[in-house]
Design a protein around this motif. Structure first.
Motif, PDB file in Angstrom:
ATOM      1  N   ALA A  19       0.819  -1.215   0.000  1.00  0.00           N
ATOM      2  CA  ALA A  19       0.000   0.000   0.000  1.00  0.00           C
ATOM      3  C   ALA A  19       0.850   1.260   0.000  1.00  0.00           C
ATOM      4  N   ARG A  20       0.340   2.293  -0.701  1.00  0.00           N
ATOM      5  CA  ARG A  20       0.948   3.618  -0.718  1.00  0.00           C
ATOM      6  C   ARG A  20      -0.188   4.619  -0.518  1.00  0.00           C
ATOM      7  N   VAL A  21      -0.272   5.199   0.677  1.00  0.00           N
ATOM      8  CA  VAL A  21      -1.368   6.115   0.992  1.00  0.00           C
ATOM      9  C   VAL A  21      -0.809   7.478   1.347  1.00  0.00           C
ATOM     10  N   GLU A  22      -1.330   8.506   0.657  1.00  0.00           N
ATOM     11  CA  GLU A  22      -0.976   9.887   0.937  1.00  0.00           C
ATOM     12  C   GLU A  22      -2.261  10.615   1.285  1.00  0.00           C
ATOM     13  N   GLY A  23      -2.571  10.693   2.571  1.00  0.00           N
ATOM     14  CA  GLY A  23      -3.790  11.340   3.023  1.00  0.00           C
ATOM     15  C   GLY A  23      -4.159  10.857   4.404  1.00  0.00           C
ATOM     16  N   ASP A  24      -5.149  11.485   4.982  1.00  0.00           N
ATOM     17  CA  ASP A  24      -5.581  11.146   6.330  1.00  0.00           C
ATOM     18  C   ASP A  24      -6.459   9.901   6.318  1.00  0.00           C
ATOM     19  N   ILE A  25      -6.372   9.123   7.383  1.00  0.00           N
ATOM     20  CA  ILE A  25      -7.199   7.924   7.533  1.00  0.00           C
ATOM     21  C   ILE A  25      -8.063   8.107   8.767  1.00  0.00           C
ATOM     22  N   ILE A  26      -9.363   7.992   8.585  1.00  0.00           N
ATOM     23  CA  ILE A  26     -10.318   8.053   9.680  1.00  0.00           C
ATOM     24  C   ILE A  26     -10.968   6.682   9.737  1.00  0.00           C
ATOM     25  N   HIS A  27     -10.878   6.013  10.873  1.00  0.00           N
ATOM     26  CA  HIS A  27     -11.253   4.603  10.954  1.00  0.00           C
ATOM     27  C   HIS A  27     -11.881   4.271  12.297  1.00  0.00           C
ATOM     28  N   LYS A  28     -12.489   3.107  12.347  1.00  0.00           N
ATOM     29  CA  LYS A  28     -12.905   2.520  13.622  1.00  0.00           C
ATOM     30  C   LYS A  28     -11.852   1.498  14.040  1.00  0.00           C
ATOM     31  N   THR A  29     -11.422   0.666  13.088  1.00  0.00           N
ATOM     32  CA  THR A  29     -10.296  -0.249  13.332  1.00  0.00           C
ATOM     33  C   THR A  29      -9.346  -0.158  12.149  1.00  0.00           C
ATOM     34  N   ILE A  30      -8.051  -0.316  12.427  1.00  0.00           N
ATOM     35  CA  ILE A  30      -7.056  -0.193  11.364  1.00  0.00           C
ATOM     36  C   ILE A  30      -5.983  -1.253  11.543  1.00  0.00           C
ATOM     37  N   ALA A  31      -5.441  -1.697  10.415  1.00  0.00           N
ATOM     38  CA  ALA A  31      -4.297  -2.615  10.412  1.00  0.00           C
ATOM     39  C   ALA A  31      -3.339  -2.130   9.340  1.00  0.00           C
ATOM     40  N   ILE A  32      -2.090  -1.957   9.715  1.00  0.00           N
ATOM     41  CA  ILE A  32      -1.072  -1.517   8.771  1.00  0.00           C
ATOM     42  C   ILE A  32       0.046  -2.546   8.777  1.00  0.00           C
ATOM     43  N   GLU A  33       0.217  -3.229   7.647  1.00  0.00           N
ATOM     44  CA  GLU A  33       1.250  -4.250   7.544  1.00  0.00           C
ATOM     45  C   GLU A  33       2.619  -3.615   7.376  1.00  0.00           C
ATOM     46  N   SER A  34       3.637  -4.357   7.782  1.00  0.00           N
ATOM     47  CA  SER A  34       5.013  -3.916   7.617  1.00  0.00           C
ATOM     48  C   SER A  34       5.313  -3.738   6.138  1.00  0.00           C
ATOM     49  N   GLY A  35       5.928  -2.614   5.791  1.00  0.00           N
ATOM     50  CA  GLY A  35       6.247  -2.338   4.392  1.00  0.00           C
ATOM     51  C   GLY A  35       5.300  -1.345   3.748  1.00  0.00           C
ATOM     52  N   ALA A  36       4.142  -1.095   4.362  1.00  0.00           N
ATOM     53  CA  ALA A  36       3.193  -0.131   3.811  1.00  0.00           C
ATOM     54  C   ALA A  36       3.766   1.275   3.934  1.00  0.00           C
ATOM     55  N   HIS A  37       3.507   2.111   2.937  1.00  0.00           N
ATOM     56  CA  HIS A  37       3.964   3.498   2.939  1.00  0.00           C
ATOM     57  C   HIS A  37       2.750   4.367   3.237  1.00  0.00           C
ATOM     58  N   PHE A  38       2.860   5.220   4.267  1.00  0.00           N
ATOM     59  CA  PHE A  38       1.730   6.035   4.672  1.00  0.00           C
ATOM     60  C   PHE A  38       2.209   7.421   5.082  1.00  0.00           C
ATOM     61  N   GLU A  39       1.612   8.454   4.481  1.00  0.00           N
ATOM     62  CA  GLU A  39       1.881   9.841   4.853  1.00  0.00           C
ATOM     63  C   GLU A  39       0.559  10.507   5.144  1.00  0.00           C
ATOM     64  N   GLY A  40       0.376  10.930   6.390  1.00  0.00           N
ATOM     65  CA  GLY A  40      -0.869  11.578   6.777  1.00  0.00           C
ATOM     66  C   GLY A  40      -1.134  11.351   8.246  1.00  0.00           C
ATOM     67  N   SER A  41      -2.336  11.639   8.656  1.00  0.00           N
ATOM     68  CA  SER A  41      -2.705  11.423  10.053  1.00  0.00           C
ATOM     69  C   SER A  41      -3.702  10.278  10.148  1.00  0.00           C
ATOM     70  N   VAL A  42      -3.742   9.695  11.326  1.00  0.00           N
ATOM     71  CA  VAL A  42      -4.672   8.603  11.589  1.00  0.00           C
ATOM     72  C   VAL A  42      -5.541   9.022  12.759  1.00  0.00           C
ATOM     73  N   GLN A  43      -6.856   8.898  12.595  1.00  0.00           N
ATOM     74  CA  GLN A  43      -7.767   9.255  13.671  1.00  0.00           C
ATOM     75  C   GLN A  43      -8.836   8.184  13.816  1.00  0.00           C
ATOM     76  N   ARG A  44      -9.049   7.753  15.055  1.00  0.00           N
ATOM     77  CA  ARG A  44     -10.089   6.761  15.328  1.00  0.00           C
ATOM     78  C   ARG A  44     -11.378   7.476  15.667  1.00  0.00           C
ATOM     79  N   GLN A  45     -12.476   7.008  15.076  1.00  0.00           N
ATOM     80  CA  GLN A  45     -13.809   7.526  15.371  1.00  0.00           C
ATOM     81  C   GLN A  45     -14.784   6.366  15.460  1.00  0.00           C
ATOM     82  N   GLU A  46     -15.817   6.535  16.268  1.00  0.00           N
ATOM     83  CA  GLU A  46     -16.850   5.506  16.360  1.00  0.00           C
ATOM     84  C   GLU A  46     -17.636   5.403  15.054  1.00  0.00           C
ATOM     85  N   ASP A  47     -17.869   6.555  14.406  1.00  0.00           N
ATOM     86  CA  ASP A  47     -18.603   6.559  13.140  1.00  0.00           C
ATOM     87  C   ASP A  47     -17.805   7.318  12.081  1.00  0.00           C
ATOM     88  N   PRO A  48     -16.789   6.671  11.506  1.00  0.00           N
ATOM     89  CA  PRO A  48     -15.961   7.352  10.514  1.00  0.00           C
ATOM     90  C   PRO A  48     -16.668   7.582   9.180  1.00  0.00           C
TER      91      PRO A  48
END
Length: 167
Positions: A116-145
């Motif tokens: 994965a290559r993600v450039e942007g914010d992630i709003i989630h209830k649950t998240i999994a990021i595997e080793s090797g994934a490229h991510f630039e942005g913020s991560v925020q947990r919400q009950e209702d994303p």
């Protein structure tokens, strides 16, 4: 003793059964139709690797993107293939990113695989990021994303101010 003409000729019993025969097939197909067309879930819509879509996609079903999408996507399950590029916001109950996403990601369950290559914010209830994934942005947990709009209390400092904001 017996002749072929008598064997092939319909007798009185055969004529009496003829009116019943059309009735049985008419009722039987309606019974057969229901099981053959279950109201189950349809398969995922696949956008192939040689396809470029300019515009927004919206479905209550599943989408697998292998090509390029320039626009927002809303679905139940969204799978971003390794060769895919999405430029826009993606919103889904379940999101699996194997390819590239440039934009905000909102989902109940978000999974970034090792490719994965993600450039942007992630709003989630649950998240999994595997080793090797490229991510630039913020991560925020919400009950209702999946709720529309920017999360309450979130301010982007790099966003330009509107003309009416300065006083």
């Amino acid at each position: 003793m017996f002749s072929k003409s008598r064997i092939n000729e319909p007798g009185p019993k055969a004529e009496a059964e003829k009116p019943k025969a059309p009735e049985s097939p008419m009722t039987k197909p309606s019974m057969d139709f229901t099981p053959s067309a279950p109201k189950g879930k349809a398969g995922a819509s696949v956008l192939s690797s040689d396809l470029t879509v300019v515009g927004n996609l919206r479905t209550t079903g599943d989408i697998q993107v292998e090509g390029t999408v320039e626009g927002d996507i809303r679905a139940h399950l969204l799978t971003v293939g390794e060769s895919a590029t999405i430029r826009g916001e993606i919103v889904a109950d379940d999101i699996v990113v194997n390819g590239r996403v440039i934009g905000r990601v909102r989902g109940l369950k978000v999974r970034l695989t090792s490719t994965a290559r993600v450039e942007g914010d992630i709003i989630h209830k649950t998240i999994a990021i595997e080793s090797g994934a490229h991510f630039e942005g913020s991560v925020q947990r919400q009950e209702d994303p999946l709720a529309n709009g920017r999360p309450a209390g979130t301010v982007r400092l790099d966003a330009p101010a509107a003309a009416g904001d300065a006083e």
